[in-house]
Scaffold this motif. Structure first.
Motif, PDB file in Angstrom:
ATOM      1  N   ALA A  37       0.823  -1.208   0.000  1.00  0.00           N
ATOM      2  CA  ALA A  37       0.000   0.000   0.000  1.00  0.00           C
ATOM      3  C   ALA A  37       0.858   1.258   0.000  1.00  0.00           C
ATOM      4  N   ILE A  38       1.873   1.307   0.841  1.00  0.00           N
ATOM      5  CA  ILE A  38       2.733   2.488   0.929  1.00  0.00           C
ATOM      6  C   ILE A  38       3.490   2.712  -0.369  1.00  0.00           C
ATOM      7  N   VAL A  39       4.077   1.648  -0.916  1.00  0.00           N
ATOM      8  CA  VAL A  39       4.839   1.775  -2.158  1.00  0.00           C
ATOM      9  C   VAL A  39       3.914   2.168  -3.307  1.00  0.00           C
ATOM     10  N   MET A  40       2.746   1.544  -3.368  1.00  0.00           N
ATOM     11  CA  MET A  40       1.802   1.837  -4.446  1.00  0.00           C
ATOM     12  C   MET A  40       1.319   3.291  -4.393  1.00  0.00           C
ATOM     13  N   MET A  41       0.920   3.746  -3.209  1.00  0.00           N
ATOM     14  CA  MET A  41       0.423   5.120  -3.094  1.00  0.00           C
ATOM     15  C   MET A  41       1.528   6.148  -3.332  1.00  0.00           C
ATOM     16  N   ASN A  42       2.721   5.860  -2.876  1.00  0.00           N
ATOM     17  CA  ASN A  42       3.843   6.772  -3.110  1.00  0.00           C
ATOM     18  C   ASN A  42       4.125   6.885  -4.604  1.00  0.00           C
ATOM     19  N   TYR A  43       4.109   5.775  -5.300  1.00  0.00           N
ATOM     20  CA  TYR A  43       4.371   5.803  -6.732  1.00  0.00           C
ATOM     21  C   TYR A  43       3.232   6.494  -7.485  1.00  0.00           C
ATOM     22  N   ILE A  44       1.992   6.083  -7.215  1.00  0.00           N
ATOM     23  CA  ILE A  44       0.854   6.610  -7.973  1.00  0.00           C
ATOM     24  C   ILE A  44       0.619   8.087  -7.690  1.00  0.00           C
ATOM     25  N   MET A  45       0.546   8.470  -6.417  1.00  0.00           N
ATOM     26  CA  MET A  45       0.109   9.816  -6.052  1.00  0.00           C
ATOM     27  C   MET A  45       1.244  10.841  -5.960  1.00  0.00           C
ATOM     28  N   ILE A  46       2.487  10.393  -5.799  1.00  0.00           N
ATOM     29  CA  ILE A  46       3.599  11.334  -5.629  1.00  0.00           C
ATOM     30  C   ILE A  46       4.529  11.323  -6.838  1.00  0.00           C
ATOM     31  N   SER A  47       4.984  10.151  -7.253  1.00  0.00           N
ATOM     32  CA  SER A  47       5.985  10.076  -8.324  1.00  0.00           C
ATOM     33  C   SER A  47       5.378  10.108  -9.719  1.00  0.00           C
ATOM     34  N   ASP A  48       4.406   9.239  -9.975  1.00  0.00           N
ATOM     35  CA  ASP A  48       3.909   9.053 -11.334  1.00  0.00           C
ATOM     36  C   ASP A  48       2.962  10.156 -11.798  1.00  0.00           C
ATOM     37  N   TRP A  49       1.972  10.484 -11.014  1.00  0.00           N
ATOM     38  CA  TRP A  49       0.948  11.432 -11.452  1.00  0.00           C
ATOM     39  C   TRP A  49       0.538  12.331 -10.297  1.00  0.00           C
ATOM     40  N   PRO A  50       1.392  13.257  -9.858  1.00  0.00           N
ATOM     41  CA  PRO A  50       1.024  14.142  -8.751  1.00  0.00           C
ATOM     42  C   PRO A  50      -0.108  15.085  -9.167  1.00  0.00           C
ATOM     43  N   GLN A  51      -1.068  15.265  -8.269  1.00  0.00           N
ATOM     44  CA  GLN A  51      -2.216  16.124  -8.563  1.00  0.00           C
ATOM     45  C   GLN A  51      -2.430  17.112  -7.424  1.00  0.00           C
ATOM     46  N   ASP A  52      -2.912  18.287  -7.772  1.00  0.00           N
ATOM     47  CA  ASP A  52      -3.264  19.278  -6.763  1.00  0.00           C
ATOM     48  C   ASP A  52      -4.770  19.152  -6.531  1.00  0.00           C
ATOM     49  N   ILE A  53      -5.135  18.475  -5.467  1.00  0.00           N
ATOM     50  CA  ILE A  53      -6.544  18.231  -5.164  1.00  0.00           C
ATOM     51  C   ILE A  53      -6.917  19.068  -3.957  1.00  0.00           C
ATOM     52  N   GLY A  54      -7.759  20.053  -4.161  1.00  0.00           N
ATOM     53  CA  GLY A  54      -8.234  20.883  -3.064  1.00  0.00           C
ATOM     54  C   GLY A  54      -7.128  21.684  -2.395  1.00  0.00           C
ATOM     55  N   GLY A  55      -6.063  21.993  -3.079  1.00  0.00           N
ATOM     56  CA  GLY A  55      -4.984  22.777  -2.507  1.00  0.00           C
ATOM     57  C   GLY A  55      -4.036  21.973  -1.638  1.00  0.00           C
ATOM     58  N   LYS A  56      -4.218  20.652  -1.552  1.00  0.00           N
ATOM     59  CA  LYS A  56      -3.317  19.821  -0.738  1.00  0.00           C
ATOM     60  C   LYS A  56      -2.003  19.641  -1.482  1.00  0.00           C
ATOM     61  N   PRO A  57      -0.909  19.626  -0.749  1.00  0.00           N
ATOM     62  CA  PRO A  57       0.379  19.431  -1.427  1.00  0.00           C
ATOM     63  C   PRO A  57       0.483  18.010  -1.973  1.00  0.00           C
ATOM     64  N   SER A  58       1.039  17.884  -3.135  1.00  0.00           N
ATOM     65  CA  SER A  58       1.138  16.569  -3.753  1.00  0.00           C
ATOM     66  C   SER A  58       2.581  16.135  -3.971  1.00  0.00           C
ATOM     67  N   PHE A  59       3.541  16.838  -3.385  1.00  0.00           N
ATOM     68  CA  PHE A  59       4.941  16.492  -3.623  1.00  0.00           C
ATOM     69  C   PHE A  59       5.592  15.797  -2.441  1.00  0.00           C
ATOM     70  N   SER A  60       4.815  15.426  -1.426  1.00  0.00           N
ATOM     71  CA  SER A  60       5.389  14.759  -0.263  1.00  0.00           C
ATOM     72  C   SER A  60       4.425  13.690   0.244  1.00  0.00           C
ATOM     73  N   TYR A  61       4.938  12.480   0.392  1.00  0.00           N
ATOM     74  CA  TYR A  61       4.100  11.386   0.904  1.00  0.00           C
ATOM     75  C   TYR A  61       3.697  11.648   2.350  1.00  0.00           C
ATOM     76  N   ILE A  62       4.611  12.136   3.175  1.00  0.00           N
ATOM     77  CA  ILE A  62       4.347  12.366   4.599  1.00  0.00           C
ATOM     78  C   ILE A  62       3.229  13.388   4.787  1.00  0.00           C
ATOM     79  N   GLU A  63       3.207  14.443   3.980  1.00  0.00           N
ATOM     80  CA  GLU A  63       2.163  15.459   4.120  1.00  0.00           C
ATOM     81  C   GLU A  63       0.788  14.930   3.709  1.00  0.00           C
ATOM     82  N   ASN A  64       0.755  13.935   2.831  1.00  0.00           N
ATOM     83  CA  ASN A  64      -0.508  13.350   2.373  1.00  0.00           C
ATOM     84  C   ASN A  64      -0.918  12.105   3.166  1.00  0.00           C
TER      85      ASN A  64
END
Length: 173
Positions: free
Chosen positions: A68-95
């Motif tokens: 789960a951690i590896v998948m979410m880090n790859y999908i949401m941070i590395s592969d396709w980062p998105q700005d959803i509702g103003g949340k930062p998308s460049f850090s796994y820890i912040e999300n």
């Protein structure tokens, strides 16, 4: 495993428990006990080792959490980062707070599904496998204790009848 076994039939689980304790006290090896329902404490009375299946469940849960951690880090941070509702998308820890439900679900998913597969493999329950119970009454209302015979048939039969067996048979395994 003996080539000949003696099968003692019981119709009460309390009588079976008492019989197992007496047979173990007489230093005989019980090969198998067939029951229509789980009998609490039977494994301990037979002297079986405790199961290690909980350890495998924990390891499967850890594997699911890691996936789960590896998948979410790859999908949401590395592969396709998105700005959803103003949340930062460049850090796994912040999300991470948003990812907790996904981590929980994949942990449970991996543990549950891999435990079912492990149980079937460990129990040798293959598809279309023929049932191993010696008598169809063991699925309804009788308990069967199998003990290997090593030239002590009369002594063993007498012991089993004294423990409350309703029927004793000797058969080839």
């Amino acid at each position: 495993m003996a080539s000949k076994v003696i099968q003692a039939y019981y119709n009460d689980d309390d009588v079976l428990m008492h019989a197992v304790k007496e047979v173990k006290a007489a230093k005989h090896h019980i090969e198998e006990v067939y029951c229509p329902f789980p009998v609490h404490g039977l494994d301990k009375a037979m002297g079986l080792a405790p199961t290690r299946i909980a350890i495998t469940s924990f390891m499967y849960g850890c594997l699911g959490l890691t996936v789960a951690i590896v998948m979410m880090n790859y999908i949401m941070i590395s592969d396709w980062p998105q700005d959803i509702g103003g949340k930062p998308s460049f850090s796994y820890i912040e999300n991470m707070p948003a990812f907790v439900p996904i981590m929980f679900e994949l942990t449970v998913f991996f543990a549950a599904h891999l435990m079912v597969i492990t149980f079937y493999l460990r129990s040798r329950l293959w598809p279309f496998k023929k049932a191993e119970n010696p008598d169809v009454r063991t699925t309804d209302d009788h308990f069967v204790m199998e003990i290997g015979v090593h030239g002590n048939e009369k002594e063993l039969e007498e012991l089993l009848l004294n423990t409350g067996a309703v029927e004793v048979n000797i058969s080839d395994k």
